[in-house]
Design a protein around this motif. Structure first.
Motif, short mmCIF file in Angstrom:
data_model
loop_
_atom_site.label_atom_id
_atom_site.label_comp_id
_atom_site.label_asym_id
_atom_site.label_seq_id
_atom_site.Cartn_x
_atom_site.Cartn_y
_atom_site.Cartn_z
N TYR A 3 -3.87 20.66 6.22
CA TYR A 3 -4.56 21.26 7.36
C TYR A 3 -5.82 20.48 7.72
CZ TYR A 3 -1.47 25.22 6.54
OH TYR A 3 -0.36 26.01 6.39
N ARG A 4 -6.08 20.40 9.01
CA ARG A 4 -7.28 19.75 9.53
C ARG A 4 -8.17 20.85 10.12
NH1 ARG A 4 -2.81 16.98 10.37
NH2 ARG A 4 -2.39 18.25 12.21
N ILE A 5 -9.40 20.93 9.62
CA ILE A 5 -10.29 22.02 9.97
C ILE A 5 -11.52 21.51 10.72
CG2 ILE A 5 -11.82 23.82 9.00
CD1 ILE A 5 -9.89 24.03 6.66
N LEU A 6 -11.92 22.28 11.72
CA LEU A 6 -13.18 22.02 12.41
C LEU A 6 -14.07 23.24 12.24
CD1 LEU A 6 -15.05 20.39 14.27
CD2 LEU A 6 -13.91 21.48 16.23
N ILE A 7 -15.27 23.04 11.69
CA ILE A 7 -16.24 24.12 11.51
C ILE A 7 -17.26 24.03 12.64
CG2 ILE A 7 -18.06 25.04 10.02
CD1 ILE A 7 -16.48 23.80 7.63
N VAL A 8 -17.37 25.10 13.43
CA VAL A 8 -18.32 25.14 14.54
C VAL A 8 -19.41 26.15 14.17
CG1 VAL A 8 -18.62 25.40 17.03
CG2 VAL A 8 -16.40 24.67 16.12
N GLU A 9 -20.52 25.64 13.66
CA GLU A 9 -21.59 26.46 13.10
C GLU A 9 -22.92 25.72 13.24
OE1 GLU A 9 -23.93 28.84 11.83
OE2 GLU A 9 -21.97 29.68 11.23
N ASP A 10 -23.93 26.39 13.81
CA ASP A 10 -25.21 25.71 14.05
C ASP A 10 -26.25 25.93 12.96
OD1 ASP A 10 -25.76 28.33 14.58
OD2 ASP A 10 -26.57 28.02 16.59
N GLU A 11 -25.91 26.67 11.90
CA GLU A 11 -26.80 26.82 10.75
C GLU A 11 -26.33 25.85 9.66
OE1 GLU A 11 -27.53 30.78 9.36
OE2 GLU A 11 -27.18 31.64 11.35
N PRO A 12 -27.12 24.79 9.38
CA PRO A 12 -26.67 23.74 8.45
C PRO A 12 -26.25 24.25 7.08
CG PRO A 12 -28.64 23.04 9.63
CD PRO A 12 -28.44 24.48 9.97
N LEU A 13 -27.00 25.20 6.50
CA LEU A 13 -26.65 25.69 5.18
C LEU A 13 -25.30 26.42 5.18
CD1 LEU A 13 -30.08 27.04 3.84
CD2 LEU A 13 -28.87 24.95 3.15
N LEU A 30 -5.88 20.41 2.23
CA LEU A 30 -6.89 20.01 3.21
C LEU A 30 -6.78 18.52 3.51
CD1 LEU A 30 -9.33 20.90 4.93
CD2 LEU A 30 -10.79 20.29 2.99
N ALA A 31 -6.53 18.19 4.78
CA ALA A 31 -6.43 16.78 5.19
C ALA A 31 -7.76 16.28 5.72
CB ALA A 31 -5.35 16.63 6.25
N ALA A 32 -8.51 17.15 6.41
CA ALA A 32 -9.80 16.74 6.98
C ALA A 32 -10.62 17.99 7.29
CB ALA A 32 -9.59 15.93 8.26
N CYS A 33 -11.95 17.84 7.21
CA CYS A 33 -12.85 18.95 7.52
C CYS A 33 -14.07 18.39 8.24
CB CYS A 33 -13.26 19.69 6.25
SG CYS A 33 -14.21 21.19 6.54
N ALA A 34 -14.17 18.67 9.54
CA ALA A 34 -15.26 18.13 10.36
C ALA A 34 -16.23 19.25 10.75
CB ALA A 34 -14.70 17.47 11.61
N LEU A 35 -17.45 18.87 11.12
CA LEU A 35 -18.48 19.82 11.50
C LEU A 35 -18.93 19.60 12.93
CD1 LEU A 35 -20.80 19.63 8.32
CD2 LEU A 35 -19.00 21.30 8.79
N ALA A 36 -19.28 20.70 13.61
CA ALA A 36 -19.86 20.63 14.96
C ALA A 36 -20.90 21.74 15.05
CB ALA A 36 -18.79 20.81 16.03
N THR A 37 -22.02 21.46 15.70
CA THR A 37 -23.09 22.45 15.81
C THR A 37 -23.17 23.08 17.19
OG1 THR A 37 -24.70 20.73 16.39
CG2 THR A 37 -24.45 21.25 14.05
N SER A 38 -22.34 22.63 18.12
CA SER A 38 -22.36 23.16 19.49
C SER A 38 -20.98 23.05 20.11
CB SER A 38 -23.36 22.36 20.34
OG SER A 38 -22.91 21.02 20.51
N VAL A 39 -20.82 23.70 21.26
CA VAL A 39 -19.55 23.61 21.99
C VAL A 39 -19.26 22.17 22.39
CG1 VAL A 39 -18.36 24.28 24.11
CG2 VAL A 39 -19.63 26.00 22.82
N GLU A 40 -20.30 21.48 22.83
CA GLU A 40 -20.12 20.09 23.26
C GLU A 40 -19.63 19.21 22.11
OE1 GLU A 40 -22.80 21.95 23.83
OE2 GLU A 40 -22.49 22.27 25.98
N GLU A 41 -20.25 19.38 20.94
CA GLU A 41 -19.81 18.60 19.78
C GLU A 41 -18.39 18.98 19.38
OE1 GLU A 41 -22.19 18.26 16.26
OE2 GLU A 41 -24.05 18.27 17.41
N ALA A 42 -18.09 20.26 19.47
CA ALA A 42 -16.74 20.72 19.12
C ALA A 42 -15.70 20.10 20.04
CB ALA A 42 -16.67 22.25 19.20
#
Length: 239
Positions: A3-13, A30-42
């Motif tokens: 599975y490839r996961i995208l975490i959309v969360e603006d609190e770093p911790l 888990l194949a990949a896990c990426a982070l985004a802090t905003s809709v634009e980044e997502a």
């Protein structure tokens, strides 16, 4: 499957904890896990990543939770909400999210949410009532009762509405079946049909079958699915 996961969360911790627990829970899955802090980044991440699931906070800075629900449930990936806004849980399920994990979350609760990726048992507190479709101008929300069926269209799904109009959803037929099993039935590898739209089954030459729908349309029924569809119709008549 990995599975490839995208975490959309603006609190770093919180984002890093979600990433760490996701890695621990899924392991080789888990194949990949990426982070985004905003809709634009997502959106940027999703443009280059064929994500399977999005872990989404409904309280991103400056964003309305309702708009986030519409935006992300229209995506190809499943959506798991991770939020302190527990008053939005039932609404989120009605939009077709895979699960709602309340903050503060535990490892066990997040693990249960991931289990829904491969376990399609519909034990949610509320069933989906509507589906969000991405359009050129934004998003359109359609009531499930107004959709007759979905047809596989490459990696997407084409929805035929009761009005005769069509819409395209980014989710594949398999992913739609996963979240809509309470209202729709897979009658063929290429069709997912609203249960109330089915009037009866017609026998055709060569041991073939077809569904007769409420709008007059006939759709093929897969041989491995005919008994299940018959059982559904019989149960409806007995109810």
């Amino acid at each position: 499957m990995p599975y490839r996961i995208l975490i959309v969360e603006d609190e770093p911790l919180v984002a890093r904890r979600l990433q760490r627990l996701s890695t621990e829970i899924l392991g080789d899955r888990l194949a990949a896990c990426a982070l985004a802090t905003s809709v634009e980044e997502a959106d940027q991440q999703l443009a280059g990543m064929d994500a399977d699931v999005i872990l989404l906070d409904l309280n991103l800075a400056g964003e309305d939770g309702f708009d986030l629900l519409k935006r992300f449930t229209a995506k190809a990936a499943h959506t798991i909400i991770v939020s302190a806004q527990t008053d939005r849980a039932l609404e989120a399920f009605e939009y077709g999210v895979l699960d709602f994990v309340p903050k503060p979350f535990t490892r066990a609760r997040l693990s249960k949410a991931f289990t829904r990726l491969w376990d399609s048992t519909p034990d949610r507190p509320a069933q989906p009532r509507q589906l969000s479709f991405e359009t050129r101008g934004g998003f359109e929300v359609v009531e499930l009762q107004d959709i007759l069926y979905f047809k596989a269209a490459d990696k997407y799904s084409e929805a035929l509405l009761a009005t005769g109009d069509t819409r395209f959803h980014d989710k594949s037929l398999n992913r739609l079946e996963h979240i809509l099993a309470s209202a729709f039935v897979r009658t063929h590898k290429s069709y997912l049909v609203h249960r109330t739209a089915i009037l009866d089954i017609k026998s055709l030459e060569g041991s073939r079958y077809a569904l007769h729908l409420s709008n007059g349309t006939e759709l093929p029924v897969g041989r491995t699915r005919i008994d299940h569809v018959r059982q559904l119709l019989e149960a409806r008549l007995e109810a």
